[in-house]
Design a protein around this motif. Sequence first.
Motif, PDB file in Angstrom:
ATOM      1  N   GLU A 229       0.834  -1.193   0.000  1.00 28.73           N
ATOM      2  CA  GLU A 229       0.000   0.000   0.000  1.00 28.73           C
ATOM      3  C   GLU A 229       0.873   1.249   0.000  1.00 28.73           C
ATOM      4  N   VAL A 230       0.476   2.242  -0.768  1.00 28.06           N
ATOM      5  CA  VAL A 230       1.170   3.520  -0.749  1.00 28.06           C
ATOM      6  C   VAL A 230       0.515   4.358   0.333  1.00 28.06           C
ATOM      7  N   SER A 231       1.313   4.774   1.300  1.00 28.76           N
ATOM      8  CA  SER A 231       0.793   5.525   2.439  1.00 28.76           C
ATOM      9  C   SER A 231       1.133   6.999   2.302  1.00 28.76           C
TER      10      SER A 231
ATOM     11  N   LEU B 234      21.798  -2.840  -2.243  1.00 33.34           N
ATOM     12  CA  LEU B 234      21.718  -2.745  -0.802  1.00 33.34           C
ATOM     13  C   LEU B 234      20.852  -3.885  -0.301  1.00 33.34           C
ATOM     14  N   TRP B 235      20.964  -4.133   0.986  1.00 30.94           N
ATOM     15  CA  TRP B 235      20.133  -5.140   1.631  1.00 30.94           C
ATOM     16  C   TRP B 235      19.259  -4.419   2.638  1.00 30.94           C
ATOM     17  N   ILE B 236      18.006  -4.830   2.682  1.00 29.73           N
ATOM     18  CA  ILE B 236      17.082  -4.279   3.663  1.00 29.73           C
ATOM     19  C   ILE B 236      16.541  -5.417   4.522  1.00 29.73           C
ATOM     20  N   ILE B 237      16.032  -5.045   5.669  1.00 32.07           N
ATOM     21  CA  ILE B 237      15.236  -5.964   6.480  1.00 32.07           C
ATOM     22  C   ILE B 237      13.791  -5.618   6.156  1.00 32.07           C
ATOM     23  N   SER B 238      13.096  -6.534   5.510  1.00 27.11           N
ATOM     24  CA  SER B 238      11.738  -6.299   5.027  1.00 27.11           C
ATOM     25  C   SER B 238      10.758  -6.087   6.172  1.00 27.11           C
ATOM     26  N   GLU B 239       9.921  -5.049   6.052  1.00 31.38           N
ATOM     27  CA  GLU B 239       8.870  -4.825   7.045  1.00 31.38           C
ATOM     28  C   GLU B 239       7.827  -5.938   6.988  1.00 31.38           C
ATOM     29  N   ASP B 240       7.641  -6.516   5.813  1.00 30.78           N
ATOM     30  CA  ASP B 240       6.647  -7.584   5.632  1.00 30.78           C
ATOM     31  C   ASP B 240       7.053  -8.886   6.313  1.00 30.78           C
ATOM     32  N   THR B 241       8.282  -9.312   6.042  1.00 29.65           N
ATOM     33  CA  THR B 241       8.705 -10.650   6.460  1.00 29.65           C
ATOM     34  C   THR B 241       9.739 -10.673   7.578  1.00 29.65           C
ATOM     35  N   GLY B 242      10.419  -9.539   7.793  1.00 31.87           N
ATOM     36  CA  GLY B 242      11.499  -9.512   8.783  1.00 31.87           C
ATOM     37  C   GLY B 242      12.770 -10.162   8.272  1.00 31.87           C
ATOM     38  N   ARG B 243      12.778 -10.524   7.002  1.00 31.37           N
ATOM     39  CA  ARG B 243      13.939 -11.187   6.407  1.00 31.37           C
ATOM     40  C   ARG B 243      14.768 -10.194   5.609  1.00 31.37           C
TER      41      ARG B 243
ATOM     42  N   ALA C  14      11.477   0.198  -2.224  1.00 31.30           N
ATOM     43  CA  ALA C  14      11.934  -0.176  -3.561  1.00 31.30           C
ATOM     44  C   ALA C  14      10.694  -0.221  -4.438  1.00 31.30           C
ATOM     45  N   ARG C  15      10.725   0.535  -5.532  1.00 28.62           N
ATOM     46  CA  ARG C  15       9.539   0.664  -6.379  1.00 28.62           C
ATOM     47  C   ARG C  15       9.832   0.242  -7.810  1.00 28.62           C
ATOM     48  N   VAL C  16       8.775  -0.197  -8.477  1.00 25.27           N
ATOM     49  CA  VAL C  16       8.778  -0.457  -9.911  1.00 25.27           C
ATOM     50  C   VAL C  16       7.564   0.275 -10.464  1.00 25.27           C
ATOM     51  N   LEU C  17       7.788   1.173 -11.401  1.00 23.55           N
ATOM     52  CA  LEU C  17       6.694   1.955 -11.999  1.00 23.55           C
ATOM     53  C   LEU C  17       5.820   2.611 -10.932  1.00 23.55           C
ATOM     54  N   ASP C  18       6.440   3.235  -9.948  1.00 18.77           N
ATOM     55  CA  ASP C  18       5.761   3.939  -8.852  1.00 18.77           C
ATOM     56  C   ASP C  18       4.913   3.045  -7.958  1.00 18.77           C
ATOM     57  N   MET C  19       5.085   1.742  -8.059  1.00 17.45           N
ATOM     58  CA  MET C  19       4.406   0.814  -7.144  1.00 17.45           C
ATOM     59  C   MET C  19       5.431   0.314  -6.126  1.00 17.45           C
ATOM     60  N   VAL C  20       5.100   0.410  -4.855  1.00 14.69           N
ATOM     61  CA  VAL C  20       5.993  -0.072  -3.812  1.00 14.69           C
ATOM     62  C   VAL C  20       5.996  -1.598  -3.842  1.00 14.69           C
ATOM     63  N   VAL C  21       7.176  -2.170  -4.048  1.00 10.03           N
ATOM     64  CA  VAL C  21       7.311  -3.622  -4.104  1.00 10.03           C
ATOM     65  C   VAL C  21       7.925  -4.154  -2.805  1.00 10.03           C
ATOM     66  N   HIS C  22       8.871  -3.399  -2.244  1.00  9.37           N
ATOM     67  CA  HIS C  22       9.513  -3.777  -0.977  1.00  9.37           C
ATOM     68  C   HIS C  22       9.645  -2.530  -0.116  1.00  9.37           C
ATOM     69  N   ARG C  23       9.490  -2.727   1.187  1.00  7.98           N
ATOM     70  CA  ARG C  23       9.666  -1.636   2.144  1.00  7.98           C
ATOM     71  C   ARG C  23      10.398  -2.209   3.340  1.00  7.98           C
ATOM     72  N   GLY C  24      11.386  -1.467   3.831  1.00  2.35           N
ATOM     73  CA  GLY C  24      12.112  -1.951   4.994  1.00  2.35           C
ATOM     74  C   GLY C  24      13.213  -1.006   5.415  1.00  2.35           C
ATOM     75  N   PHE C  25      14.098  -1.521   6.252  1.00  4.59           N
ATOM     76  CA  PHE C  25      15.173  -0.728   6.839  1.00  4.59           C
ATOM     77  C   PHE C  25      16.518  -1.196   6.290  1.00  4.59           C
TER      78      PHE C  25
END
Length: 77
Positions: free
Chosen positions: A4-6, A51-60, A29-40
């Motif tokens: 979701e875009v917040s 870069l590597w992120i820790i995904s907010e979705d999965t914690g991985r 991380a976005r593709v065509l203005d759609m958020v595909v991954h979000r994290g730290f």
Amino acid sequence: MSLEVSAESARATRVRSLMPLIRGNRVEARVLDMVVHRGFVDDVAPEARVLWIISEDTGRRKLIPLDTFSLWLVPAA
């Protein structure tokens, strides 16, 4: 899968260089203005343009290549 875009996403700033990023920055991380991954940010390899992120979705840990995604820095809430 897209996230979701917040309101936070609307205030995000495009990142064109990985150099200023530090561990703990919240990014999307976005593709065509759609958020595909979000994290730290966990780790950055500017010379490889990844870069590597820790995904907010999965914690991985997730690899984010800049050749595939546009990267956006999300301000702290």
